[in-house]
Design a protein around this motif. Structure first.
Motif, PDB file in Angstrom:
ATOM      1  N   ASP A  18      22.598  11.247 -12.301  1.00 46.86           N
ATOM      2  CA  ASP A  18      23.628  11.611 -13.275  1.00 46.86           C
ATOM      3  C   ASP A  18      24.986  11.050 -12.855  1.00 46.86           C
ATOM      4  N   GLN A  19      25.307  11.161 -11.571  1.00 45.30           N
ATOM      5  CA  GLN A  19      26.564  10.620 -11.057  1.00 45.30           C
ATOM      6  C   GLN A  19      26.615   9.098 -11.239  1.00 45.30           C
ATOM      7  N   ASN A  20      25.483   8.445 -10.972  1.00 45.09           N
ATOM      8  CA  ASN A  20      25.440   6.988 -11.150  1.00 45.09           C
ATOM      9  C   ASN A  20      25.652   6.604 -12.608  1.00 45.09           C
ATOM     10  N   ASN A  44      27.334   8.290 -14.869  1.00 45.09           N
ATOM     11  CA  ASN A  44      28.764   8.490 -15.163  1.00 45.09           C
ATOM     12  C   ASN A  44      29.603   7.363 -14.568  1.00 45.09           C
TER      13      ASN A  44
END
Length: 75
Positions: free
Chosen positions: A16-18, A20
């Motif tokens: 998810d961070q990647n 974003n």
């Protein structure tokens, strides 16, 4: 909501961070090379969890100093 994160799967949160971060790269706010490094680490982490723990994911609450040392050695 910190408690909720402890039960989330590490690869899911990382992915998810990647995703974003990728949006920020597309806006020109971050470098593509940094995104490439993050995806490389994600791939290594996912492979490490599968090979060493025989799971597709792992909750943050199971993240221990031993896990970190083993992953460091794996890399």
């Amino acid at each position: 909501m910190v408690l909720g994160v402890m039960y989330d799967a590490i690869p899911k949160v990382f992915n998810d961070q990647n995703e974003n971060f990728k949006k920020l790269v597309e806006k020109g706010e971050h470098a593509q090379s940094t995104y490439n490094k993050y995806t490389t680490v994600y791939n290594h982490l996912a492979t490490f969890i599968k090979e060493c723990y025989h799971h597709d994911d792992m909750a943050f609450r199971k993240l221990t100093a031993d896990f970190i040392r083993e992953f460091d050695f794996y890399l």
